[in-house]
Design an enzyme around this catalytic site. Structure first.
Site, PDB file in Angstrom:
ATOM      1  N   HIS A  45       1.011  -1.434   0.274  1.00 55.45           N
ATOM      2  CA  HIS A  45      -0.104  -0.425  -0.008  1.00 55.45           C
ATOM      3  C   HIS A  45       0.904   1.403   0.258  1.00 55.45           C
ATOM      4  CE1 HIS A  45       1.424  -0.398   4.259  1.00 55.45           C
ATOM      5  NE2 HIS A  45       0.812   0.840   4.298  1.00 55.45           N
ATOM      6  N   GLU A  64      -3.215   4.129   2.204  1.00 54.27           N
ATOM      7  CA  GLU A  64      -3.925   4.352   3.399  1.00 54.27           C
ATOM      8  C   GLU A  64      -3.400   5.796   3.539  1.00 54.27           C
ATOM      9  OE1 GLU A  64      -1.191   2.796   6.078  1.00 54.27           O
ATOM     10  OE2 GLU A  64      -2.061   3.352   8.032  1.00 54.27           O
TER      11      GLU A  64
HETATM   12  C1  LIG Z   1      -2.527  -0.185   9.720  1.00 47.70           C
HETATM   13  C2  LIG Z   1      -1.435  -0.612  10.379  1.00 47.70           C
HETATM   14  C3  LIG Z   1      -0.379  -0.254   9.611  1.00 47.70           C
HETATM   15  C4  LIG Z   1      -0.036   1.379   9.507  1.00 47.70           C
HETATM   16  O1  LIG Z   1       0.838   1.509   8.590  1.00 47.70           O
HETATM   17  O2  LIG Z   1      -0.412   2.847  10.045  1.00 47.70           O
HETATM   18  C5  LIG Z   1      -0.370  -0.517   7.979  1.00 47.70           C
HETATM   19  O3  LIG Z   1      -0.605  -0.283   7.122  1.00 47.70           O
HETATM   20  S1  LIG Z   1      -0.933  -2.088   8.075  1.00 47.70           S
HETATM   21  C6  LIG Z   1      -1.327  -2.459   6.723  1.00 47.70           C
HETATM   22  C7  LIG Z   1      -2.259  -3.166   6.687  1.00 47.70           C
HETATM   23  N1  LIG Z   1      -3.413  -3.321   7.138  1.00 47.70           N
HETATM   24  C8  LIG Z   1      -4.431  -2.811   6.090  1.00 47.70           C
HETATM   25  O4  LIG Z   1      -3.987  -3.349   4.975  1.00 47.70           O
HETATM   26  C9  LIG Z   1      -5.606  -2.821   5.702  1.00 47.70           C
HETATM   27  C10 LIG Z   1      -6.554  -2.948   5.496  1.00 47.70           C
HETATM   28  N2  LIG Z   1      -6.550  -3.727   4.348  1.00 47.70           N
HETATM   29  C11 LIG Z   1      -7.924  -4.963   4.002  1.00 47.70           C
HETATM   30  O5  LIG Z   1      -8.824  -4.253   4.540  1.00 47.70           O
HETATM   31  C12 LIG Z   1      -7.779  -5.579   3.321  1.00 47.70           C
HETATM   32  O6  LIG Z   1      -6.635  -6.031   2.812  1.00 47.70           O
HETATM   33  C13 LIG Z   1      -8.024  -5.523   2.018  1.00 47.70           C
HETATM   34  C14 LIG Z   1      -9.993  -5.280   1.523  1.00 47.70           C
HETATM   35  C15 LIG Z   1      -7.722  -4.700   0.788  1.00 47.70           C
HETATM   36  C16 LIG Z   1      -8.242  -6.580   0.874  1.00 47.70           C
HETATM   37  O7  LIG Z   1      -8.435  -8.059   1.741  1.00 47.70           O
HETATM   38  P1  LIG Z   1      -8.013  -9.488   1.305  1.00 47.70           P
HETATM   39  O8  LIG Z   1      -6.594  -9.328   0.178  1.00 47.70           O
HETATM   40  O9  LIG Z   1      -8.469 -10.834   2.562  1.00 47.70           O
HETATM   41  O10 LIG Z   1      -9.404  -9.272   0.235  1.00 47.70           O
HETATM   42  P2  LIG Z   1      -9.351 -10.545  -1.154  1.00 47.70           P
HETATM   43  O11 LIG Z   1      -8.994 -11.167  -1.315  1.00 47.70           O
HETATM   44  O12 LIG Z   1     -11.021 -10.417  -1.522  1.00 47.70           O
HETATM   45  O13 LIG Z   1      -8.751  -8.621  -1.742  1.00 47.70           O
HETATM   46  C17 LIG Z   1     -10.039  -7.963  -2.677  1.00 47.70           C
HETATM   47  C18 LIG Z   1      -9.342  -7.254  -4.660  1.00 47.70           C
HETATM   48  O14 LIG Z   1      -8.188  -6.231  -3.474  1.00 47.70           O
HETATM   49  C19 LIG Z   1      -6.806  -6.972  -4.074  1.00 47.70           C
HETATM   50  N3  LIG Z   1      -5.674  -6.881  -3.318  1.00 47.70           N
HETATM   51  C20 LIG Z   1      -5.720  -7.625  -2.390  1.00 47.70           C
HETATM   52  N4  LIG Z   1      -5.093  -7.078  -1.019  1.00 47.70           N
HETATM   53  C21 LIG Z   1      -4.558  -6.129  -1.920  1.00 47.70           C
HETATM   54  C22 LIG Z   1      -3.032  -4.974  -2.179  1.00 47.70           C
HETATM   55  N5  LIG Z   1      -2.797  -4.501  -0.968  1.00 47.70           N
HETATM   56  N6  LIG Z   1      -2.921  -3.789  -3.434  1.00 47.70           N
HETATM   57  C23 LIG Z   1      -4.071  -4.099  -4.543  1.00 47.70           C
HETATM   58  N7  LIG Z   1      -5.029  -5.200  -4.935  1.00 47.70           N
HETATM   59  C24 LIG Z   1      -4.898  -5.823  -3.261  1.00 47.70           C
HETATM   60  C25 LIG Z   1      -7.393  -8.600  -4.338  1.00 47.70           C
HETATM   61  O15 LIG Z   1      -6.381  -8.872  -5.439  1.00 47.70           O
HETATM   62  C26 LIG Z   1      -8.669  -8.711  -4.390  1.00 47.70           C
HETATM   63  O16 LIG Z   1      -8.758  -8.138  -6.359  1.00 47.70           O
HETATM   64  P3  LIG Z   1      -9.902  -9.020  -7.100  1.00 47.70           P
HETATM   65  O17 LIG Z   1      -9.600  -8.267  -8.293  1.00 47.70           O
HETATM   66  O18 LIG Z   1     -11.489  -8.875  -6.330  1.00 47.70           O
HETATM   67  O19 LIG Z   1      -9.030 -10.589  -7.040  1.00 47.70           O
HETATM   68 CO   LIG Z   2       0.364   1.518   6.708  1.00 47.36          CO
END
Ligand SMILES: CC[C@H](C(=O)O)C(=O)SCCNC(=O)CCNC(=O)[C@H](O)C(C)(C)COP(=O)(O)OP(=O)(O)OC[C@H]1O[C@@H](n2cnc3c(N)ncnc32)[C@H](O)[C@@H]1OP(=O)(O)O
Ligand SMILES: [Co+2]
Length: 142
Positions: free
Chosen positions: A81, A132
């Site tokens: 991200h 983010e």
């Molecule tokens: C907050 C603490 C720290 C800070 O800076 O303070 C951080 O930054 S910690 C970082 C980790 N925390 C997070 O990322 C929280 C928000 N993220 C989420 O809720 C999930 O990661 C989410 C919803 C983005 C993806 O979750 P998940 O991979 O379990 O779901 P899917 O496989 O269904 O993904 C849906 C869709 O999104 C694509 N995807 C997933 N991750 C990424 C990414 N990092 N970059 C780009 N795209 C992403 C995934 O490939 C799916 O795409 P699709 O076309 O539907 O297959």
């Molecule tokens: Co972060």
């Protein structure tokens, strides 16, 4: 609402300590924090500082880590991200919604690894990049 400076680039890795060593050995980026666990955020974090921003190395912590699936797809890790600072995180959250983007989770800003409130915007609304937004440190009420 307009995004401000790039605060950090999040890089997911299976091992933050090994990744930090790579940044030191390969790139001379030796200014790294100790690993810190954020169980409520599901990540272990090391910040590697470079002159104009930080690399946020993140390793899954716990079965519910939000980066588990990302690492299943990218076992060696990868860019996860980008985080931009905003002057008012609540106004930014509202603007994202008004502009048609999905704010992840409940949408309520929550305290991230820098100790200030953050939100995440779904990659589907941002051209495939997880973005983010974080309250700029020292600005605004939070
Ligand atoms: C907050 C603490 C720290 C800070 O800076 O303070 C951080 O930054 S910690 C970082 C980790 N925390 C997070 O990322 C929280 C928000 N993220 C989420 O809720 C999930 O990661 C989410 C919803 C983005 C993806 O979750 P998940 O991979 O379990 O779901 P899917 O496989 O269904 O993904 C849906 C869709 O999104 C694509 N995807 C997933 N991750 C990424 C990414 N990092 N970059 C780009 N795209 C992403 C995934 O490939 C799916 O795409 P699709 O076309 O539907 O297959
Ligand atoms: Co972060």
């Amino acid at each position: 609402m307009k995004i401000g400076r790039l605060n950090h680039v999040g890089v997911a890795t299976p091992d933050v300590k090994a990744a930090a060593k790579t940044y030191a050995d390969l790139y001379g980026a030796t200014d790294a924090t100790e690993a810190k666990d954020f169980p409520h955020l599901g990540v272990r974090v090391v910040f590697v500082s470079v002159p104009n921003m930080q690399i946020e190395l993140i390793e899954p912590l716990g079965a519910d880590s939000p980066i588990h699936k990302f690492l299943e797809k990218n076992p060696k890790g990868g860019q996860h991200h980008m985080c931009f600072e905003v002057s008012d995180i609540v106004a930014a959250r509202d603007a994202m919604r008004e502009r048609g983007a999905t704010v992840l989770g409940t949408g309520e800003p929550y305290i991230g690894a820098h100790g200030v409130p953050v939100i995440f915007v779904h990659p589907k609304d941002t051209g495939g990049v997880l973005v983010e937004l974080m309250q700029a440190p020292g600005e605004g009420a939070h």
